[in-house]
Design a protein around this motif. Structure first.
Motif, PDB file in Angstrom:
ATOM      1  N   GLN A   1     -10.066  51.189   4.422  1.00 39.42           N
ATOM      2  CA  GLN A   1     -10.187  49.744   4.251  1.00 39.42           C
ATOM      3  C   GLN A   1     -11.759  49.320   4.512  1.00 39.42           C
ATOM      4  OE1 GLN A   1      -7.202  46.523   4.909  1.00 39.42           O
ATOM      5  NE2 GLN A   1      -8.963  45.518   5.966  1.00 39.42           N
ATOM      6  N   GLU A   2     -12.356  48.484   3.354  1.00 36.61           N
ATOM      7  CA  GLU A   2     -13.408  47.979   3.495  1.00 36.61           C
ATOM      8  C   GLU A   2     -13.605  46.513   3.145  1.00 36.61           C
ATOM      9  OE1 GLU A   2     -13.382  52.320   2.277  1.00 36.61           O
ATOM     10  OE2 GLU A   2     -13.267  50.370   0.801  1.00 36.61           O
ATOM     11  N   GLN A   3     -14.253  45.769   3.919  1.00 34.92           N
ATOM     12  CA  GLN A   3     -14.316  44.503   3.575  1.00 34.92           C
ATOM     13  C   GLN A   3     -15.725  43.826   3.607  1.00 34.92           C
ATOM     14  OE1 GLN A   3     -12.198  41.907   6.261  1.00 34.92           O
ATOM     15  NE2 GLN A   3     -11.690  40.388   4.804  1.00 34.92           N
ATOM     16  N   MET A   4     -16.021  42.783   2.791  1.00 38.97           N
ATOM     17  CA  MET A   4     -17.273  42.244   2.862  1.00 38.97           C
ATOM     18  C   MET A   4     -17.261  40.720   2.771  1.00 38.97           C
ATOM     19  SD  MET A   4     -20.740  42.748   0.356  1.00 38.97           S
ATOM     20  CE  MET A   4     -19.748  41.842  -1.072  1.00 38.97           C
ATOM     21  N   GLY A   5     -17.765  39.987   3.381  1.00 40.02           N
ATOM     22  CA  GLY A   5     -17.845  38.665   3.332  1.00 40.02           C
ATOM     23  C   GLY A   5     -19.112  37.976   3.457  1.00 40.02           C
ATOM     24  N   ILE A   6     -19.267  36.632   2.678  1.00 40.63           N
ATOM     25  CA  ILE A   6     -20.417  35.806   2.800  1.00 40.63           C
ATOM     26  C   ILE A   6     -20.228  34.405   2.842  1.00 40.63           C
ATOM     27  CG2 ILE A   6     -20.709  36.264   0.478  1.00 40.63           C
ATOM     28  CD1 ILE A   6     -23.525  35.784   0.535  1.00 40.63           C
ATOM     29  N   ARG A   7     -21.055  33.770   3.662  1.00 42.30           N
ATOM     30  CA  ARG A   7     -20.750  32.343   3.758  1.00 42.30           C
ATOM     31  C   ARG A   7     -22.008  31.753   3.883  1.00 42.30           C
ATOM     32  NH1 ARG A   7     -18.521  30.632   9.326  1.00 42.30           N
ATOM     33  NH2 ARG A   7     -20.918  30.908   9.736  1.00 42.30           N
ATOM     34  N   LEU A   8     -22.401  30.467   3.064  1.00 40.14           N
ATOM     35  CA  LEU A   8     -23.468  29.680   2.991  1.00 40.14           C
ATOM     36  C   LEU A   8     -23.240  28.332   3.318  1.00 40.14           C
ATOM     37  CD1 LEU A   8     -26.437  29.312   2.098  1.00 40.14           C
ATOM     38  CD2 LEU A   8     -25.756  29.064  -0.197  1.00 40.14           C
ATOM     39  N   ARG A   9     -23.899  27.812   4.243  1.00 36.55           N
ATOM     40  CA  ARG A   9     -23.527  26.395   4.585  1.00 36.55           C
ATOM     41  C   ARG A   9     -24.851  25.714   4.634  1.00 36.55           C
ATOM     42  NH1 ARG A   9     -20.573  27.137  10.395  1.00 36.55           N
ATOM     43  NH2 ARG A   9     -22.682  28.062  10.904  1.00 36.55           N
ATOM     44  N   LYS A  10     -24.625  24.494   3.961  1.00 40.87           N
ATOM     45  CA  LYS A  10     -25.941  23.720   3.882  1.00 40.87           C
ATOM     46  C   LYS A  10     -25.651  22.212   4.065  1.00 40.87           C
ATOM     47  CE  LYS A  10     -29.489  22.089   0.518  1.00 40.87           C
ATOM     48  NZ  LYS A  10     -30.654  22.314   1.381  1.00 40.87           N
ATOM     49  N   LYS A  11     -26.615  21.260   4.968  1.00 40.08           N
ATOM     50  CA  LYS A  11     -26.239  19.926   5.272  1.00 40.08           C
ATOM     51  C   LYS A  11     -27.387  19.377   4.475  1.00 40.08           C
ATOM     52  CE  LYS A  11     -24.201  20.792   9.947  1.00 40.08           C
ATOM     53  NZ  LYS A  11     -24.343  20.336  11.279  1.00 40.08           N
ATOM     54  N   PRO A  12     -26.785  18.474   3.219  1.00 44.45           N
ATOM     55  CA  PRO A  12     -28.000  17.776   2.562  1.00 44.45           C
ATOM     56  C   PRO A  12     -28.371  16.688   3.589  1.00 44.45           C
ATOM     57  CG  PRO A  12     -26.062  18.369   1.239  1.00 44.45           C
ATOM     58  CD  PRO A  12     -25.655  18.764   2.589  1.00 44.45           C
ATOM     59  N   THR A  13     -27.398  16.139   4.141  1.00 46.21           N
ATOM     60  CA  THR A  13     -27.769  15.057   5.076  1.00 46.21           C
ATOM     61  C   THR A  13     -27.098  15.403   6.465  1.00 46.21           C
ATOM     62  OG1 THR A  13     -25.956  13.578   4.808  1.00 46.21           O
ATOM     63  CG2 THR A  13     -28.049  13.565   3.345  1.00 46.21           C
ATOM     64  N   ALA A  14     -27.334  14.690   7.597  1.00 50.79           N
ATOM     65  CA  ALA A  14     -26.884  14.689   8.762  1.00 50.79           C
ATOM     66  C   ALA A  14     -25.191  14.519   8.808  1.00 50.79           C
ATOM     67  CB  ALA A  14     -27.425  13.848  10.004  1.00 50.79           C
ATOM     68  N   ASN A  15     -24.877  13.936   7.883  1.00 48.00           N
ATOM     69  CA  ASN A  15     -23.468  13.379   7.831  1.00 48.00           C
ATOM     70  C   ASN A  15     -22.423  14.314   6.596  1.00 48.00           C
ATOM     71  OD1 ASN A  15     -23.784  11.445   9.826  1.00 48.00           O
ATOM     72  ND2 ASN A  15     -24.326  10.034   8.134  1.00 48.00           N
ATOM     73  N   GLN A  16     -23.209  15.198   6.219  1.00 41.11           N
ATOM     74  CA  GLN A  16     -22.639  16.033   5.007  1.00 41.11           C
ATOM     75  C   GLN A  16     -22.837  17.562   5.238  1.00 41.11           C
ATOM     76  OE1 GLN A  16     -22.929  14.082   0.774  1.00 41.11           O
ATOM     77  NE2 GLN A  16     -24.497  13.067   2.065  1.00 41.11           N
TER      78      GLN A  16
END
Length: 693
Positions: free
Chosen positions: A287-302
């Motif tokens: 088995q092989e697995q790949m993952g990618i995660r991108l996080r962005k905070k447009p403002t301090a509350n989002q």
């Protein structure tokens, strides 16, 4: 419930629960004068980082404590001991995988995990059809584990009777660090590990590799596997980060010794089933697995996050019978999740809104062949199975009063199962099924003060059969089992948790009513292959308690207790009513205790004891698995000299040399319910941590 030796009654449980709920209230005034405060524990199981004090669910969180580094690192239950409501079995049969049940969800599993959502580093391990394979998760790599003991279908959809989220070891603070570890033990246990990682400005990384081999205590139970993972984290800028994950698992050998009858266990518990030996039962996985995660905070509350993942699994196994006894499939899985969080004020009170959508697709190219005494015979089935799942969801968390939090959420799941029959000898068995259902939850958390909370929730649970359960057709043909339906449940829970003079406590009372409960059974002509049927209606009443002490001169301890009164309400088999029969595979009583000690000179020790009450192994309640008590002793010494840290350790498993069954096969054919566990045995090892820079 049909237990002559279990005097507990509903009134007793109510009395205990009322006492536990009343205790902190009476202690509220003096508690306010203490200097001890409840350290904030943040969890991410509810799809955003939140204090556990604000969540109306029973949640357990465990960090990698020092003694955890010196477990064998073979099965995940080593990390999650002492969790009430969670029952582990099958730690020794790697061809069937570790069995996990949370409040009864997952107990039906013949292999792998059912009814429970599992994620590692935010990447789903549960497939769109609801099944999870644990073989590609190395316990030694886990840094933190969160277990939600109760439904989260409003967030995760299908198969969310509970949730286990794991985070792998973070990069060290040093520019570079390498840590080899070697474990050895009786019955051919030999595990080699290597962990390395480092940090550089906006970038950090970890790499891990391991090799496990074990002969096993029982005959025909050899296992060998290889695991590797690389995780890269990039701080793109002050408001964005990116994670890349690569994982590889290869198991060229995992043999299945099979279940034994009560008489066979008594005469020779080390023996393998003669059918399993004859047909060379076992499996191979790549088995092989790949993952990618991108996080962005447009403002301090989002915050906006996008997670994508892919998995490829090449699987082959041999079951202990001739007709279609070898299975091979090539699996491709992909998915993407988009989520948005917004912290704002609602009616001038703090509020958090989470909205998102999950999409997953699973494609299995499956063949079955006759098992000619371990050799591949003629083709008997050839079909492509496809599952697609779409689930939009929302969750709102509102501080409606200084002492009261209100949480509400909902999700709609659409699952489409499709099978294309490429083996037309017995006709065209192609077909499709669509399941769709909404799931919802509402919960309250009342803060008695800063240290104590009472919470309650009501939630629904939606669980479809997996592809394996659907295609294992008792009629002996390809296609889907037309009589198998999804399982739905309604859960109600009341709990309390907090801190009294440094003692951390929690207690929960729950009641779950289910319709079309899915349970396994076997046919005499295909022993070892699990088929599935709906039971009608069932109920689950349970109490979970846990108490942990503060550290005192290096000593810490924990104790937990689980009471499970799970019964069938409407269930008829062969014109016989099984109403009021107990669920098979779930003990009514379970105790666990843990005592740890760490000396300033580097010496450490730990003892863990668990008592599992008797439980039935079939729906008719005619055969029971005896109660047993297990213990583990762990001790060692660690020291550090400048850039080198070293540890040696040793342990004793099954400390009391108990004769017990490590796994039970529910409703097995020919009375082969039991898989005996090993007697008292030892393990040990050495660990280094090298920091050259």
């Amino acid at each position: 419930m049909k237990w002559n030796n279990c005097p507990c009654t509903i009134n007793t449980i109510r009395t205990i629960t009322l006492f536990l709920i009343a205790l902190p209230v009476s202690a509220q005034a003096p508690a306010a004068k203490q200097t001890i405060t409840l350290n904030p524990i943040n969890v991410t199981a509810t799809r955003s980082e939140r204090s556990i004090q604000e969540i109306p669910n029973a949640i357990s969180q465990f960090d990698r404590y020092p003694q955890q580094r010196f477990q064998p690192g073979v099965t995940l239950d080593e990390f999650a001991r002492n969790v009430p409501g969670v029952f582990f079995q099958n730690q020794a049969n790697f061809a069937q995988d570790l069995r996990i049940s949370i409040r009864g969800f997952g107990a039906r599993s013949a292999f792998g995990v059912r009814g429970i959502q599992m994620r590692v580093d935010g990447i789903p391990q549960t497939l769109p059809d609801g099944q999870t394979q644990l073989d590609s998760i190395d316990p030694s790599l886990i840094e933190q584990m969160e277990i939600v003991r109760g439904p989260l279908a409003s967030l995760y959809g299908n198969a969310s009777g509970g949730m286990i989220g794991m985070t792998t070891r973070a990069a060290p603070q040093e520019r570079f660090m390498v840590s080899p570890r070697q474990v050895f033990g009786q019955y051919g246990l030999f595990k080699s590990e290597l962990f390395a990682g480092g940090r550089h400005e906006r970038f950090d990384y970890t790499v891990f590799g391991s090799h496990l081999q074990q002969n096993g205590w029982r005959d025909h139970s050899n296992v060998q596997n290889y695991f590797s993972q690389a995780r890269l984290n990039f701080r793109i800028n002050d408001d964005s980060d990116l994670m890349l994950l690569f994982r590889k698992f290869y198991s060229p050998e995992a043999r299945d010794p099979g279940g034994l009858t009560h008489e066979q266990v008594r005469d020779n518990p080390r023996q393998a089933s003669t059918r399993n030996t004859r047909f060379n039962a076992g499996e191979e996985v790549d088995q092989e697995q790949m993952g990618i995660r991108l996080r962005k905070k447009p403002t301090a509350n989002q915050e906006l996050s996008v997670t994508a993942h892919m998995l490829h699994r090449d699987f082959q196994n041999r079951l202990p019978f001739f007709d279609g006894g070898q299975v091979q499939f090539d699996r491709l899985v992909g998915g993407i999740a988009i989520q948005y969080r917004h912290d704002h004020r609602l009616f001038d009170r703090p509020n958090r809104l989470i909205i998102g959508v999950d999409y997953g697709i699973q494609n299995d190219d499956r063949q079955r062949f006759n098992n000619d005494d371990g050799k591949r015979g003629a083709l008997t089935l050839n079909q492509i199975e496809r599952v697609q799942n779409v689930g939009p969801f929302f969750r709102n968390e509102w501080r409606m009063h200084d002492r009261l939090d209100l949480v509400a959420g909902g999700r709609w799941d659409w699952l489409h199962f499709q099978v294309k029959d490429a083996y037309r000898t017995d006709g065209d068995q192609s077909g499709e099924k669509t399941f769709s259902q909404g799931s919802g939850t509402v919960g309250l958390v009342y803060h008695l003060d800063r240290q104590h909370q009472v919470y309650t929730n009501v939630a629904t649970i939606f669980e479809t059969p997996t592809t394996t359960e659907l295609v294992n057709n008792p009629a002996g043909r390809g296609g889907f089992n037309p009589g198998l339906k999804p399982q739905t449940s309604l859960s109600q829970e009341l709990g309390i948790r907090g801190l009294i003079r440094g003692f951390r406590y929690e207690s929960a009372l729950f009641y779950i009513y289910s319709w079309n409960e899915i349970l396994p059974f076997e046919l005499l002509q295909a022993p070892g292959r699990a088929f599935f049927r709906n039971t009608g209606e069932s109920s689950r009443l349970g109490v979970e308690t846990r108490l942990a002490t503060p550290e005192w001169y290096g000593l810490r301890s924990e104790i937990s207790y689980t009471y499970s009164d799970f019964e069938f309400q409407k269930y008829t088999v062969d014109a016989v009513s099984l109403r009021d029969n107990a669920f098979p595979g779930i003990p009514q009583h379970r105790w666990e205790g843990l005592l740890r000690y760490a000396h300033t000179l580097g010496f450490f020790g730990q003892i863990h004891v668990q008592h599992i009450g008797a439980f039935f192994v079939n729906d008719t309640n005619s055969v029971a698995n005896n109660a047993y008590t297990l213990g583990q002793l762990l001790f060692g010494w660690s020291t550090r000299l400048r850039w080198l840290e070293g540890s040696i350790f040793a342990g004793v498993s099954n400390l009391f040399d108990e004769r017990y069954n490590a796994n039970t096969r529910i409703n097995a054919a020919f009375g082969r319910y039991f898989e005996p566990g090993a007697p008292v045995n030892m393990f040990g090892g050495i660990r280094l941590r090298i920091m050259p820079f």
